[in-house]
Design a protein around this motif. Structure first.
Motif, PDB file in Angstrom:
ATOM      1  N   VAL A  82     -23.534   2.129 -60.315  1.00  0.00           N
ATOM      2  CA  VAL A  82     -23.261   0.698 -60.174  1.00  0.00           C
ATOM      3  C   VAL A  82     -22.007   0.464 -59.341  1.00  0.00           C
ATOM      4  N   ALA A  98     -17.754  -4.944 -60.244  1.00  0.00           N
ATOM      5  CA  ALA A  98     -19.089  -4.394 -60.007  1.00  0.00           C
ATOM      6  C   ALA A  98     -20.189  -5.370 -60.393  1.00  0.00           C
ATOM      7  N   SER A  99     -19.959  -6.209 -61.396  1.00  0.00           N
ATOM      8  CA  SER A  99     -20.987  -7.171 -61.801  1.00  0.00           C
ATOM      9  C   SER A  99     -21.251  -8.202 -60.718  1.00  0.00           C
ATOM     10  N   ARG A 117     -23.370  -6.524 -57.878  1.00  0.00           N
ATOM     11  CA  ARG A 117     -24.705  -6.021 -58.191  1.00  0.00           C
ATOM     12  C   ARG A 117     -25.783  -7.075 -58.052  1.00  0.00           C
ATOM     13  N   GLU A 118     -25.513  -8.316 -58.393  1.00  0.00           N
ATOM     14  CA  GLU A 118     -26.555  -9.343 -58.433  1.00  0.00           C
ATOM     15  C   GLU A 118     -26.197 -10.509 -57.525  1.00  0.00           C
ATOM     16  N   PHE A 155     -15.984  -2.630 -57.517  1.00  0.00           N
ATOM     17  CA  PHE A 155     -17.021  -2.027 -56.680  1.00  0.00           C
ATOM     18  C   PHE A 155     -16.375  -1.404 -55.453  1.00  0.00           C
ATOM     19  N   ARG A 211     -29.385  -1.168 -51.987  1.00  0.00           N
ATOM     20  CA  ARG A 211     -28.593  -0.042 -52.485  1.00  0.00           C
ATOM     21  C   ARG A 211     -29.418   1.233 -52.345  1.00  0.00           C
TER      22      ARG A 211
END
Length: 986
Positions: free
Chosen positions: A600, A677-678, A681-682, A698, A785
């Protein structure tokens, strides 16, 4: 002491008489001691030992001096006697201290002899240079490109002045040592690779300076664009690609461009280099490895003070306490049944002793002495097993490193024995003895209260049930307290990191924020409360299980009744299974979730069934392509699936413009912070920024190419190349590239309209950005990714944006069908003369983060070790419980029970223990592992921990193994012997 002698004599006799029980109980104590010693040794090889460091000083030399290119005027280079305490960053404009300055600080009469290490050089006998001939590498690039692959290798050249050369150069097994700067000594591995012999001519080519620095600072910049020929004078017995020559080529180039290049000297003569002289040289940003200092180690007050990270220390202390306490509870729960059984089996002996005048304290001492004997035996066995495990595992990892060609090995038999943590044995044996005594306290107290009449009649005392409600209330209260503490730690705000400037200056990355220590301690208390609650609750409820067998078959009814009627042996056996499986499941959740976290927070290689060939060090575009094509062709000989190749390129450093993806306006993180990182990711996730010291940020990075081939995003590939990787959503990503769009690995870069800002401008030498933006464009983007980089654009789009220079990165193999990971990972063992890197995709298995066996062993060693301990503990617990069943089996046999019934009864008893212990242990381990991941997610020190991965398949395999080995152990011991006619245990 005299009163203890007969007691110890009885304990030794009991240990010999019931040898199986004694050995099993000792093994239970030995397992954690061995695990502690083995794991500490392998997971922390330690700092270099004096013997290892002394071996780096050649015979005849007093010391080795290294001058760094760190600017002077600041704090001195604070070394340890073994050398540099860690890596440092050389300044490319600083000239290190000189020979004269170093000599002025040493004793009169010493001689300094200098030596040098080169960056990786391309070596070939087919470049046409004469010995001593030197020319521009650019002029010889065409000849290098036309050289056959098997006549090429990447080599490290080591030069030295005459005095140092005689001490540093290895012995020649063929030919002789070089005597002039036009001669070279090469390793046997290099000679075999190139097919050369003494007398042949060998040429070396220094690649262009890529901007990436090796451990020798700026030597690559000093040597770039240079070629030189040598006559091979001899061959040494060496397995690495290395060459040695008297000073002449490298030394001259460094003298012409000394900025940023480290200096190395041997100190020769009779005068030693003292610690005070070493500290004086530190003022010149140089450090010394001295024979005299290592043989006369300075006192601790003479060494540089080591800064203490209080938070990291506190975190480590809390973790160590948790391990010791939980491990101690596990041992106690496993050893107690052995001593409880001993007390039951010795009832008649204890009754005779009481009838003969022994006092209750004497009876108590008899059982305590048995605990002492078992603890001492277990400690010794554990020490031996731990040492053997550490040496064996270290030797195995060392052989893996040797096969991989790693020069600075961290493992091996000699390294393991030198760095073995002997304190674990010194501490482990006394701890084992103490645990044995503590485990014997309960059975000893029971023995002291024994009625002599009941004991002589071999009648069990009536079990009191008054304490069961109290145990149940206490157990449920502890579980409630654990739940409350866990909730508090997950809801209480975690202290924040200090400001960026203070954080960088006083703290290391991925350390807990200051002030988080108290919360970490609450986490430990929550885990301990849960462990205690589980133990007390099982102790209170297990005697009630006999009610559930009232309507079942006779075998199951008897087994459940036996479980309820003999809590002294069944409760500890169940707890042994519970806590051993709890530990294994806990670390499995933690390890699998950690692997998910690395995916992640960083870049991944999710290619399907293909691989990339990258030149180890770029020489020229023509040479690099020819090299990659040759290596790919050689590797593909045994793989009919390979049908072609695709090129990976990157923006060259000398391009007039660079490209950089920027976050949307208004969604930038402040200075000193990075995207969480959250948020990366989205798509559409709220923007979260964290301190740069946090592990939750990240940091995609670059996973493909060598450090010298791609140093800055973006990667330039076309849609066909992208499709060849078979990454998830490759078809959609290819369409975006064809539409002049970009692919990014950070979702926070994409705005609400699906666009990404691209900054265009020349390369920036400093600052937060690597681009000096002259203009910006917005391009359609897709979140992707698994490619290995976080920013991808097609070559056509890059050229339209102004990129006019590109670097070749490597060739991706095009395959007709995916090649198995097993075959791909075997490519690493292929000898390509260290010319190229073979990159293969990451494993899709959550327990297979890397194909490197050493990395796998270190990542999953604790889980595997605890799983083995759990299996062994479960089997031994069942065996110990079954030993007392021998007496009941004798009685049953005497009244007519056949052997089959007795075997089924023994298995049913074991299944009753496992049926209770396995689900409780697995459930508790998963729950505590999930809680630990949640706490790590809150702390954000070691990672983002966004996903909790249970790894159900592996959990199931552990359960199956524990159950199978437990039943097998019960079958072996509960199977009645052929002649079961008397109660031999009496």
């Amino acid at each position: 002491m005299s009163s203890w002698r007969p007691v110890l004599r009885l304990a030794r006799r009991d240990a010999r008489r019931h040898l199986v029980r004694t050995l099993l109980a000792a093994l239970l104590i030995a397992l954690p001691v061995a695990a502690l010693a083995g794991f500490v040794s392998v997971s922390n090889p330690g700092t270099p030992t004096r013997d290892r460091v002394l071996a780096t000083i050649p015979e005849g030399a007093q010391a080795v001096v290294t001058a760094t290119a760190i600017p002077r005027g600041g704090a001195p280079f604070q070394q340890i006697p073994e050398g540099a305490p860690g890596p440092w960053m050389d300044d490319f404009e600083t000239v290190p201290t000189s020979t004269e300055e170093i000599a002025a600080l040493l004793a009169p009469g010493v001689e300094l002899s200098e030596f040098w290490h080169s960056p990786p050089l391309a070596a070939s006998p087919d470049l046409g240079l004469e010995p001593g001939e030197q020319q521009s590498a650019t002029a010889g690039a065409e000849r290098l490109s036309g050289t056959e692959l098997e006549r090429l290798a990447m080599v490290e050249l080591r030069e030295a002045e005459p005095a140092a050369f005689q001490l540093l150069a290895p012995k020649a097994v063929a030919g002789s040592l070089p005597t002039t700067p036009d001669e070279v000594l090469i390793s046997q591995a290099l000679a075999d690779r190139l097919g050369v012999n003494p007398g042949d001519v060998l040429s070396f080519t220094a690649p262009p300076d890529s901007g990436v620095r090796s451990s020798d600072g700026n030597a690559a910049a000093a040597m770039q664009d240079s070629m030189r020929g040598y006559r091979i004078s001899g061959i040494s017995e060496d397995t690495s690609y290395t060459a040695w020559a008297p000073s002449g080529w490298l030394s001259t180039l460094v003298a012409e461009k000394p900025e940023g290049v480290q200096g190395h000297w041997l100190v020769l003569g009779d005068a030693p280099v003292t610690w005070e002289q070493a500290k004086t040289l530190n003022e010149l940003q140089a450090f010394v490895v001295s024979r005299h200092v290592l043989q006369n180690y300075p006192n601790s007050d003479e060494l540089y003070p080591v800064p203490l990270n209080a938070n990291a220390y506190l975190e480590g202390t809390v973790g160590l306490v948790l391990v010791l306490v939980v491990g101690g509870m596990l041992v106690l729960f496993l050893v107690t049944p052995a001593l409880a059984i001993s007390a039951e089996q010795s009832r008649r002996t204890l009754g005779l002793a009481a009838a003969a005048g022994a006092k209750p304290r004497d009876l108590r001492r008899i059982i305590l002495a048995q605990g002492l004997v078992i603890g001492l035996l277990g400690g010794v066995i554990g020490a031996v097993l731990g040492l053997a495990a550490a040496l064996g595992f270290g030797t195995w990892l060392g052989s893996i490193e040797a096969e991989s060609g790693i020069q600075d090995q961290r493992y091996g038999f000699d390294i393991a024995i030198a760095n073995f943590p002997w304190w674990t044995l010194v501490a482990g044996v006394p701890i084992a003895v103490i645990l044995g005594l503590i485990a014997a306290l309960g059975p000893a107290r029971t023995a002291a209260r024994m009625s002599p009449v009941d004991a002589l009649r071999d009648r069990r005392p009536t079990q009191s049930t008054r304490r069961r409600p109290l145990s149940l209330i206490s157990g449920l209260s502890l579980l409630a307290a654990s739940l409350l503490l866990g909730t508090v730690t997950l809801l209480t705000p975690v202290p924040e990191y200090p400001s960026a400037a203070d954080a960088v200056q006083f703290f290391s990355p991925r350390t807990p924020p200051p002030g988080s220590g108290p919360l970490s301690m609450l986490v430990g208390f929550a885990v301990l409360a849960a462990a205690g609650g589980i133990a007390l609750t099982i102790h209170a409820l297990l005697p009630r299980v006999g009610r559930f067998g009232a309507r079942s078959r006779p075998v199951w009814r008897l087994a459940l009744r036996d479980t309820a009627d003999h809590p002294s042996r069944t409760v500890p056996a169940v707890l042994g299974v519970v806590f051993s499986l709890l530990a294994a499941s806990y670390f499995l959740v933690l390890g699998a979730s950690s692997h998910a976290d690395t995916r992640v927070t960083g870049a991944t290689l999710d290619w399907q069934g293909t691989f990339l060939v990258t030149p180890q060090v770029p020489i020229s575009p023509e040479f690099d392509r020819a090299l990659a094509a040759g290596v790919l062709e050689e590797l593909a000989e045994g793989m009919p699936e390979v049908t072609g190749s695709h090129s990976f390129e990157a923006v060259a450093r000398d391009s007039s413009v660079m490209l950089e993806a920027l976050p949307p306006v208004g969604r930038e993180c402040p200075a000193g912070e990075i995207v969480h990182a959250s948020s990366a990711r989205e798509l559409g996730a709220p923007l979260r920024c964290v301190n740069q010291l946090s592990g939750a940020g990240f940091q995609g990075g670059i996973r493909i190419g060598s450090p010298f081939s791609i140093w800055f995003e973006p990667l330039l590939i076309d849609s066909e190349t992208l499709l060849a990787t078979r990454i998830p959503d490759a078809a959609d990503a290819a369409k975006v590239l064809d539409a002049a769009g970009v692919l990014v690995g950070d979702a926070s870069l994409i705005d609400g309209d699906g666009m990404v800002r691209i900054a265009i401008g020349p390369f920036s030498e400093g600052g937060a950005s690597l681009v000096l933006p002259e203009r910006e464009v917005q391009l359609p983007a897709l979140l992707v990714r698994g490619v290995g980089v976080g920013f991808i654009i097609s070559p056509d789009t890059a050229h339209k944006l102004g990129v006019d220079q590109t670097d070749f990165v490597g060739l991706l193999a095009e395959t007709s069908e995916p090649i198995s990971l097993r075959i791909l990972h075997s490519l690493w063992q292929h000898d390509v003369g260290e010319l190229a890197m073979i990159q293969t995709p990451d494993s899709g298995d959550p327990l297979g983060a890397s194909a490197d066996p050493a990395d796998q062993a270190m990542r999953w060693g604790p889980t595997v070790l605890l799983a083995l301990v759990a299996i062994a503990a479960a089997a031994i617990s069942v065996l110990l419980s079954a030993t007392q069943g021998r007496r009941d089996a004798t009685t049953a046999y005497a009244i007519g029970a056949d052997r089959g019934v007795m075997t089924r009864l023994g298995l049913a008893k074991a299944m009753a223990i496992l049926a209770i212990g396995v689900p409780v242990g697995m459930g508790a381990g998963i729950a505590l592992g999930t809680y630990q991941v949640a706490w790590n997610r809150r702390l954000e020190a070691s990672g983002a921990w966004l996903d909790t991965v249970i790894a159900w398949g592996t959990q199931a395999w552990i359960v199956v193994a524990i159950t199978a080995f437990g039943l097998l152990a019960a079958l072996l011991l509960t199977r009645p012997p052929r002649h079961l006619t008397r109660r031999s245990l009496d």
